[in-house]
Write a protein that holds these residues in place. Structure first.
Motif, PDB file in Angstrom:
ATOM      1  N   GLY A  33       0.814  -1.153  -0.090  1.00  0.00           N
ATOM      2  CA  GLY A  33      -0.073   0.141   0.106  1.00  0.00           C
ATOM      3  C   GLY A  33       0.871   1.234   0.016  1.00  0.00           C
ATOM      4  O   GLY A  33       2.027   1.244  -0.567  1.00  0.00           O
ATOM      5  N   ASP A  34       0.296   2.352   0.550  1.00  0.00           N
ATOM      6  CA  ASP A  34       1.123   3.671   0.658  1.00  0.00           C
ATOM      7  C   ASP A  34       2.082   3.688   1.669  1.00  0.00           C
ATOM      8  O   ASP A  34       1.955   3.338   2.711  1.00  0.00           O
ATOM      9  N   MET A  35       3.248   3.904   1.293  1.00  0.00           N
ATOM     10  CA  MET A  35       4.349   3.726   2.148  1.00  0.00           C
ATOM     11  C   MET A  35       4.903   5.113   2.804  1.00  0.00           C
ATOM     12  O   MET A  35       5.917   5.350   2.957  1.00  0.00           O
ATOM     13  N   GLY A  36       4.136   6.140   2.583  1.00  0.00           N
ATOM     14  CA  GLY A  36       4.460   7.603   2.965  1.00  0.00           C
ATOM     15  C   GLY A  36       5.136   8.217   2.018  1.00  0.00           C
ATOM     16  O   GLY A  36       4.730   8.275   0.767  1.00  0.00           O
ATOM     17  N   PRO A  37       6.313   9.126   2.174  1.00  0.00           N
ATOM     18  CA  PRO A  37       7.056   8.985   3.535  1.00  0.00           C
ATOM     19  C   PRO A  37       6.466   9.946   4.461  1.00  0.00           C
ATOM     20  O   PRO A  37       5.744  10.873   4.086  1.00  0.00           O
ATOM     21  N   THR A  38       6.522   9.745   5.620  1.00  0.00           N
ATOM     22  CA  THR A  38       6.394  10.720   6.771  1.00  0.00           C
ATOM     23  C   THR A  38       7.726  11.159   7.327  1.00  0.00           C
ATOM     24  O   THR A  38       8.644  10.573   6.988  1.00  0.00           O
ATOM     25  N   ALA A  39       7.551  12.062   8.115  1.00  0.00           N
ATOM     26  CA  ALA A  39       9.051  12.783   8.858  1.00  0.00           C
ATOM     27  C   ALA A  39       9.639  11.423   9.390  1.00  0.00           C
ATOM     28  O   ALA A  39      10.978  11.426   9.120  1.00  0.00           O
ATOM     29  N   SER A  40       9.440  10.381   9.807  1.00  0.00           N
ATOM     30  CA  SER A  40       9.852   9.619  10.685  1.00  0.00           C
ATOM     31  C   SER A  40      10.225   8.220   9.827  1.00  0.00           C
ATOM     32  O   SER A  40      10.589   7.196  10.320  1.00  0.00           O
ATOM     33  N   GLY A  41       9.254   8.201   8.455  1.00  0.00           N
ATOM     34  CA  GLY A  41       9.606   7.094   7.853  1.00  0.00           C
ATOM     35  C   GLY A  41       8.340   6.038   7.753  1.00  0.00           C
ATOM     36  O   GLY A  41       7.465   6.322   9.001  1.00  0.00           O
ATOM     37  N   VAL A  42       8.135   5.012   7.265  1.00  0.00           N
ATOM     38  CA  VAL A  42       7.111   3.984   7.606  1.00  0.00           C
ATOM     39  C   VAL A  42       7.840   2.623   7.318  1.00  0.00           C
ATOM     40  O   VAL A  42       8.485   2.392   6.486  1.00  0.00           O
ATOM     41  N   THR A  43       7.139   1.826   8.264  1.00  0.00           N
ATOM     42  CA  THR A  43       7.874   0.398   8.253  1.00  0.00           C
ATOM     43  C   THR A  43       6.596  -0.627   8.196  1.00  0.00           C
ATOM     44  O   THR A  43       5.662  -0.430   8.890  1.00  0.00           O
ATOM     45  N   LYS A  44       6.645  -1.569   7.262  1.00  0.00           N
ATOM     46  CA  LYS A  44       5.598  -2.546   6.878  1.00  0.00           C
ATOM     47  C   LYS A  44       6.165  -3.845   6.764  1.00  0.00           C
ATOM     48  O   LYS A  44       7.221  -3.939   6.185  1.00  0.00           O
ATOM     49  N   SER A  45       5.606  -4.907   7.346  1.00  0.00           N
ATOM     50  CA  SER A  45       6.017  -6.307   7.114  1.00  0.00           C
ATOM     51  C   SER A  45       4.622  -7.129   6.197  1.00  0.00           C
ATOM     52  O   SER A  45       3.670  -6.943   6.758  1.00  0.00           O
ATOM     53  N   ILE A  46       5.135  -8.043   5.501  1.00  0.00           N
ATOM     54  CA  ILE A  46       3.944  -8.858   5.068  1.00  0.00           C
ATOM     55  C   ILE A  46       4.761 -10.388   4.921  1.00  0.00           C
ATOM     56  O   ILE A  46       5.787 -10.580   4.652  1.00  0.00           O
ATOM     57  N   THR A  47       3.974 -11.231   5.430  1.00  0.00           N
ATOM     58  CA  THR A  47       4.252 -12.772   5.270  1.00  0.00           C
ATOM     59  C   THR A  47       3.846 -13.386   3.882  1.00  0.00           C
ATOM     60  O   THR A  47       2.724 -13.014   3.378  1.00  0.00           O
ATOM     61  N   ALA A  48       4.793 -13.806   3.254  1.00  0.00           N
ATOM     62  CA  ALA A  48       4.624 -14.264   1.944  1.00  0.00           C
ATOM     63  C   ALA A  48       4.540 -15.764   1.934  1.00  0.00           C
ATOM     64  O   ALA A  48       5.408 -16.322   2.826  1.00  0.00           O
ATOM     65  N   SER A  49       4.227 -16.478   0.954  1.00  0.00           N
ATOM     66  CA  SER A  49       4.399 -17.964   0.887  1.00  0.00           C
ATOM     67  C   SER A  49       5.294 -18.297  -0.321  1.00  0.00           C
ATOM     68  O   SER A  49       5.006 -18.152  -1.507  1.00  0.00           O
ATOM     69  N   ALA A  50       6.279 -19.085  -0.045  1.00  0.00           N
ATOM     70  CA  ALA A  50       7.146 -19.690  -1.305  1.00  0.00           C
ATOM     71  C   ALA A  50       6.500 -20.888  -1.319  1.00  0.00           C
ATOM     72  O   ALA A  50       6.460 -21.726  -0.310  1.00  0.00           O
ATOM     73  N   ASP A  51       6.231 -21.299  -2.735  1.00  0.00           N
ATOM     74  CA  ASP A  51       5.429 -22.647  -2.828  1.00  0.00           C
ATOM     75  C   ASP A  51       5.981 -23.205  -4.143  1.00  0.00           C
ATOM     76  O   ASP A  51       5.212 -24.054  -4.623  1.00  0.00           O
ATOM     77  N   ASN A  52       7.169 -22.966  -4.324  1.00  0.00           N
ATOM     78  CA  ASN A  52       7.848 -23.865  -5.555  1.00  0.00           C
ATOM     79  C   ASN A  52       9.429 -24.128  -5.241  1.00  0.00           C
ATOM     80  O   ASN A  52      10.258 -23.171  -4.716  1.00  0.00           O
ATOM     81  N   SER A  53       9.715 -25.250  -4.972  1.00  0.00           N
ATOM     82  CA  SER A  53      11.211 -25.695  -4.591  1.00  0.00           C
ATOM     83  C   SER A  53      11.952 -25.386  -5.847  1.00  0.00           C
ATOM     84  O   SER A  53      13.298 -25.378  -5.500  1.00  0.00           O
TER      85      SER A  53
END
Length: 174
Positions: A33-53
């Protein structure tokens, strides 16, 4: 003149039609989504799935609204069983536009940490190459890029230079 205008309009219409006909936009798997920026910055994490060896690309979209630097991490995941591990091979950044997406900078193969600096406002996506069959986390942090502000000495030198140019022009007139 009228004929030239008509030919230019027709050529412009064909060029616009060819651009819209070939426009393909890439649909990322995950969206920060929207990552800013703001004066202090923005941090986001997403858990993804690796499904191919054998290797799979996951895409992570994000949008920034002002000049920004982006840092992040996509660490490997080592679980108890070898077939559940996730090996992150590379991270690349692309500008999200219609048609062929231009890559920004080089592909980062260190992948534990990655960074891309001096990004302008717009939409982007990360392309992460992973091997494995488990969940892994991608974290993204933005930090505002400070715009250059001239020092007072720079203004003084500019005014002195303009004064010298004015003095030389006045002297030349006399």
């Amino acid at each position: 003149m009228n004929k030239l205008l008509t030919v230019t309009a027709i050529a412009g219409a064909f060029a616009f039609q060819s651009l819209t006909a070939s426009a393909t936009s890439y649909d990322p798997n995950y969206d920060f989504g929207d990552m800013g920026p703001t004066a202090s910055g923005v941090t986001k994490s997403i858990t993804a799935s690796a499904d191919n060896s054998w290797g799979d690309y996951d895409m992570f979209a994000f949008t920034i609204s002002a000049p920004t630097g982006v840092t992040g991490s996509a660490p490997d995941v080592d679980l108890a069983y070898w077939f559940d591990d996730v090996d992150v091979k590379s991270v690349a950044l692309f500008k999200n536009v219609s048609g062929p997406d231009p890559q920004i900078g080089n592909t980062d193969t260190s992948t534990e940490q990655f960074s891309f600096s001096n990004l302008g406002a717009g939409s982007y996506y990360l392309k992460v190459l992973v091997n494995g069959d488990a969940d892994y986390k991608v974290t993204l942090t933005t930090s505002p890029t400070a715009s250059a502000v001239p020092e007072p000495e720079a203004y003084a030198m500019m005014l002195a230079g303009l004064g010298l140019i004015g003095f030389a022009a006045r002297r030349k007139q006399q």
